[in-house]
Design an enzyme around this catalytic site. Structure first.
Site, short mmCIF file in Angstrom:
data_model
loop_
_atom_site.label_atom_id
_atom_site.label_comp_id
_atom_site.label_asym_id
_atom_site.label_seq_id
_atom_site.Cartn_x
_atom_site.Cartn_y
_atom_site.Cartn_z
CG HIS A 192 -1.67 1.29 1.40
ND1 HIS A 192 -2.88 1.53 0.79
CD2 HIS A 192 -1.38 2.42 2.11
CE1 HIS A 192 -3.30 2.75 1.11
NE2 HIS A 192 -2.40 3.30 1.91
CD GLU A 193 1.98 3.47 3.67
OE1 GLU A 193 2.14 4.55 3.06
OE2 GLU A 193 1.02 3.28 4.44
CG HIS B 20 0.50 6.39 -0.75
ND1 HIS B 20 -0.67 6.94 -1.22
CD2 HIS B 20 0.20 5.82 0.45
CE1 HIS B 20 -1.64 6.72 -0.34
NE2 HIS B 20 -1.15 6.03 0.66
CG HIS C 7 5.76 11.27 -5.75
ND1 HIS C 7 6.85 11.37 -4.92
CD2 HIS C 7 5.65 12.48 -6.37
CE1 HIS C 7 7.37 12.58 -5.02
NE2 HIS C 7 6.67 13.26 -5.89
#
Length: 232
Positions: free
Chosen positions: A96-97, A100, A104
Site C-alpha cells: 500500500h505504501e 503511494h 507520485h
C-alpha cells in the site's frame, strides 16, 4: 442541537469500533505467514523495482501503524513490525505504501492536489478551532463586528481541513487498489494470503472514511455556532 450530539456520539462510537476492528484484523493476519518468505521491506523493494522506481528508499520507522510514504524525500517508511515481518498484514501495508510511491512517480492528480494542500492544512488544522472559539468569546454569536469575521475565518479554515480529509479518500483507495493489483498480478501471495491482505486494506480504508465523516460533523457544529446566532 441534541440531534447533533447524538450524531457525534454515533460517529465517535463507529470510529472506535472501526479502529479496534482494524487492529484485530492486523493482529489476525500477522499470523498468516507468507509462503514466499519475503519481509515487508523486501515486498516494498520488489514492487518499486517492478514499477521501474529506483529513486525511492525503503526505511524502518519506530512505532506501530506508523507506515507512510514521504514524497518530499522519497522514502517508504515502514513500521518496525511491517519492515521485518513476513506475513499477510505486513505485505498489505508495504505494498500500500509503495502504491503511494507509484502514484507520485506517475504524477497521480489526486496525490498532487493533496500534497499541494498539506502546507495550508498544517496551518488551518492548528488554528481554525481557536479562531472560532476566540470569535465566539468576543461576541460572534451576537454578530459583534470583527469578532464575527474572526469566527467566520475559522470556519473557512476548518472547511479546508475537511476538504482535505475527502481528498485523502481517493488517494488511499487508489494506493490500495494498486497494491492489490500488483500482489495479484505478480502472484506474490497465495489465495489465503491475498484474502488477508485485501481484508486488511479494506478496514484501513474505512478509518479514513470515518475520519472524513467526523470532520464534516465537526465543521457543521462550529458553523452552526457561528452562523446560528442572529446578527443585528
Amino acid at each position: 442541537m441534541w440531534g447533533y450530539y447524538i450524531l457525534i456520539g454515533i460517529i465517535a462510537l463507529v470510529s472506535w469500533a472501526v479502529s479496534n476492528k482494524l487492529k484485530s484484523k492486523f493482529e489476525f493476519y500477522s499470523k498468516v505467514q507468507l509462503r514466499n518468505g519475503m519481509s515487508g521491506a523486501e515486498i516494498a523493494e520488489k514492487m518499486l523495482a517492478d514499477h521501474g522506481i529506483r529513486d525511492v528508499q525503503v526505511i524502518s520507522t519506530p512505532g506501530r501503524l506508523t507506515d507512510h510514504y514521504n514524497p518530499s524525500d522519497k522514502t517508504v517508511n515502514l513500521s518496525e513490525a511491517v519492515y521485518n515481518q513476513r506475513n499477510a498484514a505486513a505485505a498489505a501495508v508495504a505494498a500500500h505504501e509503495v502504491g503511494h510511491a507509484v502514484q507520485h512517480a506517475q504524477a497521480y492528480d489526486m496525490l498532487k492536489f493533496r500534497s499541494a494542500m498539506v502546507p495550508m492544512v498544517n496551518v488551518s488544522s492548528s488554528v481554525s478551532q481557536w479562531l472560532i472559539i476566540g470569535g465566539l468569546i468576543m461576541g460572534a454569536a451576537a454578530g459583534l463586528g470583527m469578532a464575527y469575521y474572526v469566527a467566520v475565518a475559522g470556519v473557512i479554515l476548518m472547511g479546508i481541513t475537511t476538504i482535505f480529509t475527502f481528498i485523502t479518500l481517493p488517494v488511499e483507495y487508489d494506493a490500495s487498489n494498486r497494491a492489490l493489483a500488483w500482489l495479484k498480478n505478480k502472484n506474490m501471495l497465495s489465495q489465503e494470503e491475498y484474502a488477508g491482505a485485501e481484508d486488511s486494506l479494506k478496514w484501513a480504508a474505512r478509518t479514513y472514511l470515518v475520519a472524513a465523516i467526523g470532520a464534516v460533523a465537526t465543521l457543521l457544529y462550529w458553523a452552526l455556532q457561528v452562523f446560528g446566532g442572529s446578527r443585528d
